[in-house]
Write an enzyme that holds these catalytic residues in place. Structure first.
Site, short mmCIF file in Angstrom:
data_model
loop_
_atom_site.label_atom_id
_atom_site.label_comp_id
_atom_site.label_asym_id
_atom_site.label_seq_id
_atom_site.Cartn_x
_atom_site.Cartn_y
_atom_site.Cartn_z
N SER A 161 0.82 -1.22 0.00
CA SER A 161 0.00 0.00 0.00
C SER A 161 0.85 1.25 0.00
CB SER A 161 -0.84 0.06 1.28
OG SER A 161 -1.59 -1.09 1.44
N HIS B 93 -1.58 -2.86 -6.71
CA HIS B 93 -2.24 -2.51 -5.45
C HIS B 93 -3.76 -2.64 -5.60
CE1 HIS B 93 -3.00 0.92 -2.30
NE2 HIS B 93 -3.23 -0.27 -1.79
N GLU C 220 -4.09 -0.16 -8.63
CA GLU C 220 -3.07 0.86 -8.86
C GLU C 220 -1.78 0.13 -9.26
OE1 GLU C 220 -2.08 3.05 -5.25
OE2 GLU C 220 -2.13 4.94 -6.35
N ASN D 93 -2.72 6.26 -1.31
CA ASN D 93 -2.57 6.47 0.13
C ASN D 93 -1.91 7.79 0.49
OD1 ASN D 93 -3.98 4.37 1.40
ND2 ASN D 93 -2.44 2.94 0.62
#
Ligand code: 3HC
Length: 301
Positions: A122, A156, A168, A206
């Protein structure tokens, strides 16, 4: 192997390229080997697959025979050596660089040279993870060294994976265009849409989401509003499906903290400093939905 949950989804690269989209619940139709150091996690994962496939079959979204076939494509294995012939791995362990490096080193030594090694990280640098595939004595500048690290890529997925449409894609400095293309094809074959991010702490997703969650926790910490009013504001005022505190519980407070620490350490920017309340909650082992206690209580966890 370290006593931490290790979860790997293994697929056959040829089937990735041949992925079809005629089955809603299992569009890629690739055979999968599932490896986890925790038997409990394997049992939980298989039970969830059964439940979701059963629900889709009952709803008529999926033929029962397709649901059965989808489930039969997943085989549980009990060692990393069982992965020696696969075309691709997707690692999904917790956000811990050392653990990921140890796994990638082992995977690179075990899997065929053509296999793609994806990480579902992440926030952690894909470039750093890729560097850990170099074997002792192997130079990063040698042809062999470049080839080894070039097959690592960030892939991701978002939680809950069967529902969320995005993957992602993150190339490390060493990732080859072929690796990137195969990873993208795999995500598309899984029925996902793809965005690309550079390999910066937290990537796009993130780097945006975690300061938002952290700011919500700081609002609570400072007594600006109650838990319920913070979440309600975002749900009803901005049409978010979940408020940020509920979302933090859903992601896992330890995971949120690990990502925020990566962002803060990787940028030295005070805007990413994790709130003290989040740190204390993780100290207390209040990890969110997964263990029953976070900003909310989850009695059935
Ligand atoms: N696994 C699989 N499917 C699930 C699920 C799960 N854990 N939870 C819910 N679903 C499915 C349900 O079965 C249902 O499917 P159906 O329409 O076919 O019956 C559908 O999702 C909707 O579920 P519900 O009606 O029970 O509940 P909601 O409408 O409230 O939706 C939700 C649940 C999809 C989780 C929604 O609340 C949501 O979108 N929340 C935000 C999720 C989000 O932001 N995820 C990103 C997290 S960040 C991340 O993953 C990145 C990481 O790096 C931190």
């Amino acid at each position: 192997m370290v006593a931490v949950r290790v979860l790997l989804y293994i697929v056959d690269e040829d089937k990735v390229h041949a992925g079809t989209t005629d089955c809603n619940a299992c569009p890629a139709k690739v055979p999968v080997l599932l490896y986890d150091t925790s038997k409990d996690q394997v049992a939980k994962g298989l039970a969830l697959m059964d439940k979701l496939l059963d629900k889709d079959a009952k709803k008529g979204a999926l033929q029962s025979a397709d649901a059965k076939e989808a489930r039969e494509r997943v085989t549980v294995v009990d060692s990393l050596t069982a992965l020696r012939d696969v075309g691709m791995t997707v690692e999904a362990v917790s956000e811990n660089l050392r653990l990921k490096q140890a796994i990638f080193s082992e995977l690179a030594a075990t899997l065929p040279p053509s296999a793609i090694l994806a990480t579902n990280t992440s926030s952690i640098s894909v470039t750093k993870i890729a560097a850990s595939t170099l074997q002792p004595g192997q130079s990063a500048a040698s042809e062999e060294g470049k080839a080894t690290a070039s097959r690592v890529v960030g892939l991701h997925f978002f939680n809950p994976v069967p529902v969320m449409k995005l993957v992602e894609l993150i190339p490390g400095l060493q990732t080859s265009s072929e690796t990137l293309q195969t990873a993208r094809s795999f995500a598309l074959a899984c029925g996902k849409e793809v965005t690309m991010s550079k390999d910066v702490p937290g990537f796009v997703s993130n780097a945006l989401l975690m300061p938002f969650i952290n700011e919500a926790i700081m609002c609570l910490e400072k007594g600006i509003a109650t838990r319920d009013d913070i979440d309600k504001t975002l749900k009803l005022g901005m049409n978010h499906p979940m408020g940020p505190l509920q979302l933090a519980d859903f992601i896992g407070l330890d995971t949120c903290l690990a990502i925020q620490q990566t962002l803060y350490q990787g940028t030295a920017d005070s805007k990413y400093r994790p709130s003290v309340l989040l740190e204390r909650m993780v100290d207390a082992q209040w990890l969110g939905k997964k263990n029953g206690k976070g900003f909310y209580d989850y009695p059935s966890a």
